[in-house]
Design a protein around this motif. Structure first.
Motif, PDB file in Angstrom:
ATOM      1  N   TYR A   1       0.850  -1.396   0.000  1.00  0.00           N
ATOM      2  CA  TYR A   1      -0.052  -0.004   0.058  1.00  0.00           C
ATOM      3  C   TYR A   1       0.771   1.094   0.039  1.00  0.00           C
ATOM      4  O   TYR A   1       0.436   2.323  -0.632  1.00  0.00           O
ATOM      5  CB  TYR A   1      -0.833   0.017   1.238  1.00  0.00           C
ATOM      6  CG  TYR A   1      -1.948   1.055   1.116  1.00  0.00           C
ATOM      7  CD1 TYR A   1      -2.646   1.240   0.093  1.00  0.00           C
ATOM      8  CD2 TYR A   1      -2.369   1.797   2.462  1.00  0.00           C
ATOM      9  CE1 TYR A   1      -3.633   2.186   0.029  1.00  0.00           C
ATOM     10  CE2 TYR A   1      -3.197   2.653   2.359  1.00  0.00           C
ATOM     11  CZ  TYR A   1      -3.879   2.881   1.311  1.00  0.00           C
ATOM     12  OH  TYR A   1      -5.092   3.923   1.274  1.00  0.00           O
TER      13      TYR A   1
ATOM     14  N   PHE B   1       2.087   1.851  -3.397  1.00  0.00           N
ATOM     15  CA  PHE B   1       0.838   2.473  -4.413  1.00  0.00           C
ATOM     16  C   PHE B   1       0.332   3.674  -3.947  1.00  0.00           C
ATOM     17  O   PHE B   1       0.172   4.794  -4.847  1.00  0.00           O
ATOM     18  CB  PHE B   1      -0.450   1.505  -3.818  1.00  0.00           C
ATOM     19  CG  PHE B   1      -1.784   1.897  -4.409  1.00  0.00           C
ATOM     20  CD1 PHE B   1      -2.148   1.626  -5.837  1.00  0.00           C
ATOM     21  CD2 PHE B   1      -2.411   2.744  -3.779  1.00  0.00           C
ATOM     22  CE1 PHE B   1      -3.269   2.109  -6.449  1.00  0.00           C
ATOM     23  CE2 PHE B   1      -3.729   3.266  -4.383  1.00  0.00           C
ATOM     24  CZ  PHE B   1      -4.034   2.813  -5.400  1.00  0.00           C
ATOM     25  N   MET B   2       0.467   4.185  -2.636  1.00  0.00           N
ATOM     26  CA  MET B   2       0.220   5.579  -2.121  1.00  0.00           C
ATOM     27  C   MET B   2       1.454   6.467  -2.826  1.00  0.00           C
ATOM     28  O   MET B   2       1.070   7.839  -3.406  1.00  0.00           O
ATOM     29  CB  MET B   2       0.167   5.682  -0.682  1.00  0.00           C
ATOM     30  CG  MET B   2      -1.092   5.165  -0.367  1.00  0.00           C
ATOM     31  SD  MET B   2      -1.243   5.794   1.527  1.00  0.00           S
ATOM     32  CE  MET B   2      -0.056   4.654   2.291  1.00  0.00           C
TER      33      MET B   2
ATOM     34  N   ILE C   1       1.415  10.736  -3.204  1.00  0.00           N
ATOM     35  CA  ILE C   1       1.141  11.064  -1.863  1.00  0.00           C
ATOM     36  C   ILE C   1       2.457  11.115  -0.997  1.00  0.00           C
ATOM     37  O   ILE C   1       3.159  10.321  -1.053  1.00  0.00           O
ATOM     38  CB  ILE C   1       0.120  10.002  -1.044  1.00  0.00           C
ATOM     39  CG1 ILE C   1      -1.334  10.061  -1.649  1.00  0.00           C
ATOM     40  CG2 ILE C   1      -0.091  10.415   0.418  1.00  0.00           C
ATOM     41  CD1 ILE C   1      -2.219   9.067  -1.421  1.00  0.00           C
TER      42      ILE C   1
ATOM     43  N   LEU D   1     -21.940   7.069   1.801  1.00  0.00           N
ATOM     44  CA  LEU D   1     -22.246   7.226   0.442  1.00  0.00           C
ATOM     45  C   LEU D   1     -23.116   6.128  -0.102  1.00  0.00           C
ATOM     46  O   LEU D   1     -22.996   5.034   0.565  1.00  0.00           O
ATOM     47  CB  LEU D   1     -20.904   7.155  -0.529  1.00  0.00           C
ATOM     48  CG  LEU D   1     -20.068   5.873  -0.628  1.00  0.00           C
ATOM     49  CD1 LEU D   1     -19.703   5.783  -1.921  1.00  0.00           C
ATOM     50  CD2 LEU D   1     -18.542   6.362   0.245  1.00  0.00           C
TER      51      LEU D   1
ATOM     52  N   PHE E   1     -24.166   4.037  -3.832  1.00  0.00           N
ATOM     53  CA  PHE E   1     -24.149   3.969  -5.175  1.00  0.00           C
ATOM     54  C   PHE E   1     -24.730   2.636  -5.663  1.00  0.00           C
ATOM     55  O   PHE E   1     -25.187   1.932  -5.060  1.00  0.00           O
ATOM     56  CB  PHE E   1     -22.472   3.790  -5.516  1.00  0.00           C
ATOM     57  CG  PHE E   1     -21.602   2.708  -5.143  1.00  0.00           C
ATOM     58  CD1 PHE E   1     -21.524   1.446  -5.656  1.00  0.00           C
ATOM     59  CD2 PHE E   1     -21.100   2.857  -3.962  1.00  0.00           C
ATOM     60  CE1 PHE E   1     -21.271   0.167  -5.133  1.00  0.00           C
ATOM     61  CE2 PHE E   1     -20.460   1.588  -3.340  1.00  0.00           C
ATOM     62  CZ  PHE E   1     -20.561   0.443  -4.015  1.00  0.00           C
TER      63      PHE E   1
ATOM     64  N   TYR F   1     -16.227  10.246  -5.820  1.00  0.00           N
ATOM     65  CA  TYR F   1     -15.722  10.024  -4.667  1.00  0.00           C
ATOM     66  C   TYR F   1     -14.558  10.869  -4.255  1.00  0.00           C
ATOM     67  O   TYR F   1     -13.708  10.987  -5.281  1.00  0.00           O
ATOM     68  CB  TYR F   1     -15.459   8.587  -4.596  1.00  0.00           C
ATOM     69  CG  TYR F   1     -14.796   7.815  -3.183  1.00  0.00           C
ATOM     70  CD1 TYR F   1     -15.770   7.828  -2.189  1.00  0.00           C
ATOM     71  CD2 TYR F   1     -13.612   7.681  -3.394  1.00  0.00           C
ATOM     72  CE1 TYR F   1     -15.141   7.191  -1.061  1.00  0.00           C
ATOM     73  CE2 TYR F   1     -12.989   6.925  -2.153  1.00  0.00           C
ATOM     74  CZ  TYR F   1     -13.743   6.855  -0.894  1.00  0.00           C
ATOM     75  OH  TYR F   1     -13.270   6.581   0.234  1.00  0.00           O
TER      76      TYR F   1
ATOM     77  N   LEU G   1     -10.993  11.034  -2.177  1.00  0.00           N
ATOM     78  CA  LEU G   1     -10.066  10.569  -1.054  1.00  0.00           C
ATOM     79  C   LEU G   1      -9.919  11.275  -0.099  1.00  0.00           C
ATOM     80  O   LEU G   1      -9.810  12.681   0.062  1.00  0.00           O
ATOM     81  CB  LEU G   1      -8.649  10.236  -2.022  1.00  0.00           C
ATOM     82  CG  LEU G   1      -8.590   9.238  -3.426  1.00  0.00           C
ATOM     83  CD1 LEU G   1      -7.385   8.853  -3.868  1.00  0.00           C
ATOM     84  CD2 LEU G   1      -9.520   7.832  -2.906  1.00  0.00           C
TER      85      LEU G   1
ATOM     86  N   TRP H   1     -18.533   1.123  -9.683  1.00  0.00           N
ATOM     87  CA  TRP H   1     -18.693  -0.407  -9.622  1.00  0.00           C
ATOM     88  C   TRP H   1     -19.573  -1.244 -10.352  1.00  0.00           C
ATOM     89  O   TRP H   1     -20.637  -0.883 -10.901  1.00  0.00           O
ATOM     90  CB  TRP H   1     -18.875  -0.759  -8.171  1.00  0.00           C
ATOM     91  CG  TRP H   1     -18.026  -0.155  -6.887  1.00  0.00           C
ATOM     92  CD1 TRP H   1     -18.388   1.022  -6.115  1.00  0.00           C
ATOM     93  CD2 TRP H   1     -16.867  -0.586  -6.479  1.00  0.00           C
ATOM     94  NE1 TRP H   1     -17.237   1.014  -5.289  1.00  0.00           N
ATOM     95  CE2 TRP H   1     -16.379   0.202  -5.549  1.00  0.00           C
ATOM     96  CE3 TRP H   1     -15.988  -1.758  -6.990  1.00  0.00           C
ATOM     97  CZ2 TRP H   1     -15.075  -0.141  -4.979  1.00  0.00           C
ATOM     98  CZ3 TRP H   1     -14.851  -1.826  -6.312  1.00  0.00           C
ATOM     99  CH2 TRP H   1     -14.247  -1.199  -5.387  1.00  0.00           C
TER     100      TRP H   1
ATOM    101  N   PHE I   1     -12.204   3.850 -11.617  1.00  0.00           N
ATOM    102  CA  PHE I   1     -12.352   5.329 -11.437  1.00  0.00           C
ATOM    103  C   PHE I   1     -11.193   5.946 -12.080  1.00  0.00           C
ATOM    104  O   PHE I   1     -10.075   5.413 -12.423  1.00  0.00           O
ATOM    105  CB  PHE I   1     -12.310   5.314  -9.917  1.00  0.00           C
ATOM    106  CG  PHE I   1     -13.470   4.652  -9.077  1.00  0.00           C
ATOM    107  CD1 PHE I   1     -14.439   5.454  -8.856  1.00  0.00           C
ATOM    108  CD2 PHE I   1     -13.159   3.284  -8.625  1.00  0.00           C
ATOM    109  CE1 PHE I   1     -15.409   4.748  -7.990  1.00  0.00           C
ATOM    110  CE2 PHE I   1     -14.239   2.791  -8.151  1.00  0.00           C
ATOM    111  CZ  PHE I   1     -15.475   3.631  -7.780  1.00  0.00           C
TER     112      PHE I   1
ATOM    113  N   ARG J   1     -13.172  -5.713  -5.049  1.00  0.00           N
ATOM    114  CA  ARG J   1     -13.464  -6.132  -3.597  1.00  0.00           C
ATOM    115  C   ARG J   1     -13.911  -7.711  -3.785  1.00  0.00           C
ATOM    116  O   ARG J   1     -14.935  -7.789  -4.653  1.00  0.00           O
ATOM    117  CB  ARG J   1     -14.607  -5.357  -3.022  1.00  0.00           C
ATOM    118  CG  ARG J   1     -13.985  -4.255  -2.611  1.00  0.00           C
ATOM    119  CD  ARG J   1     -15.187  -3.397  -1.783  1.00  0.00           C
ATOM    120  NE  ARG J   1     -14.772  -2.140  -1.093  1.00  0.00           N
ATOM    121  CZ  ARG J   1     -15.329  -0.969  -1.161  1.00  0.00           C
ATOM    122  NH1 ARG J   1     -16.479  -0.810  -1.945  1.00  0.00           N
ATOM    123  NH2 ARG J   1     -14.859  -0.001  -0.759  1.00  0.00           N
TER     124      ARG J   1
ATOM    125  N   TYR K   1      -5.913  -2.788  -5.476  1.00  0.00           N
ATOM    126  CA  TYR K   1      -6.017  -1.596  -6.184  1.00  0.00           C
ATOM    127  C   TYR K   1      -4.763  -1.460  -7.189  1.00  0.00           C
ATOM    128  O   TYR K   1      -3.919  -2.332  -7.179  1.00  0.00           O
ATOM    129  CB  TYR K   1      -5.565  -0.497  -5.142  1.00  0.00           C
ATOM    130  CG  TYR K   1      -6.472  -0.141  -3.926  1.00  0.00           C
ATOM    131  CD1 TYR K   1      -7.610   0.509  -3.857  1.00  0.00           C
ATOM    132  CD2 TYR K   1      -6.208  -0.909  -2.845  1.00  0.00           C
ATOM    133  CE1 TYR K   1      -8.284   0.857  -2.932  1.00  0.00           C
ATOM    134  CE2 TYR K   1      -6.871  -0.809  -1.683  1.00  0.00           C
ATOM    135  CZ  TYR K   1      -7.710   0.186  -1.619  1.00  0.00           C
ATOM    136  OH  TYR K   1      -8.442   0.169  -0.467  1.00  0.00           O
TER     137      TYR K   1
END
Ligand code: MYR
Length: 131
Positions: free
Chosen positions: A14, A17-18, A23, A60, A62, A70, A72, A82, A93, A106, A117
């Motif tokens: 993760y 990924f970030m 980020i 939320l 959907f 959406y 972050l 989705w 997305f 998921r 992701y």
């Protein structure tokens, strides 16, 4: 079924990924331990999701196949939807700031919900346990 309360247990890649998402290191450190909890209520093709973390709480709604917006936790805005493929939720997305695609899935395996992701060639997973 995706219905239930899911608490983050562990992450896989993760951090990388970030980083690929752009980020900064401070935010990555905090986000890696965000205590994310997700409550999912599915009724047919409609979902109601409650998200809680160290950063925020939000709710939320959907519908499968219907585009929604959406944001972050860092404010990055996404737009996408989705769909269900077999037992898997597949999300496609787009980042509004640069037009690049973020895909996510998921799936429930045993007492775990595994969210995957992909962004710009980097894959990550966040694995949740049923509460
Ligand atoms: C939901 O179903 O929970 C809401 C929609 C989720 C959209 C995709 C989420 C991608 C999150 C990526 C986290 C990136 C952190 C750098």
């Amino acid at each position: 079924t995706f219905n239930g309360t899911w608490k983050i247990d562990r992450n896989d890649n993760y951090e990388k990924f970030m980083e690929q998402m752009g980020i900064n290191v401070m935010k990555r450190k905090l986000a890696a331990h965000d205590n994310l909890k997700v409550v999912i209520e599915q009724t047919g093709d409609k979902f109601h999701v409650k998200e809680g973390s160290n950063f925020r709480t939000l709710e939320l709604d959907f519908t499968l196949g219907v585009t929604f917006e959406y944001s972050l936790a860092d404010g990055t805005e996404l737009s996408g939807s989705w769909t269900m493929e077999g037992d898997m939720l597949k999300g496609i997305f787009m980042r509004k700031d640069n037009g690049k695609q973020l895909t996510t899935t998921r799936i429930v395996q045993g007492d775990e919900l595994i969210q995957s992701y992909n962004y710009e060639g980097v894959d990550a997973k966040r694995i949740f346990k049923r509460v």
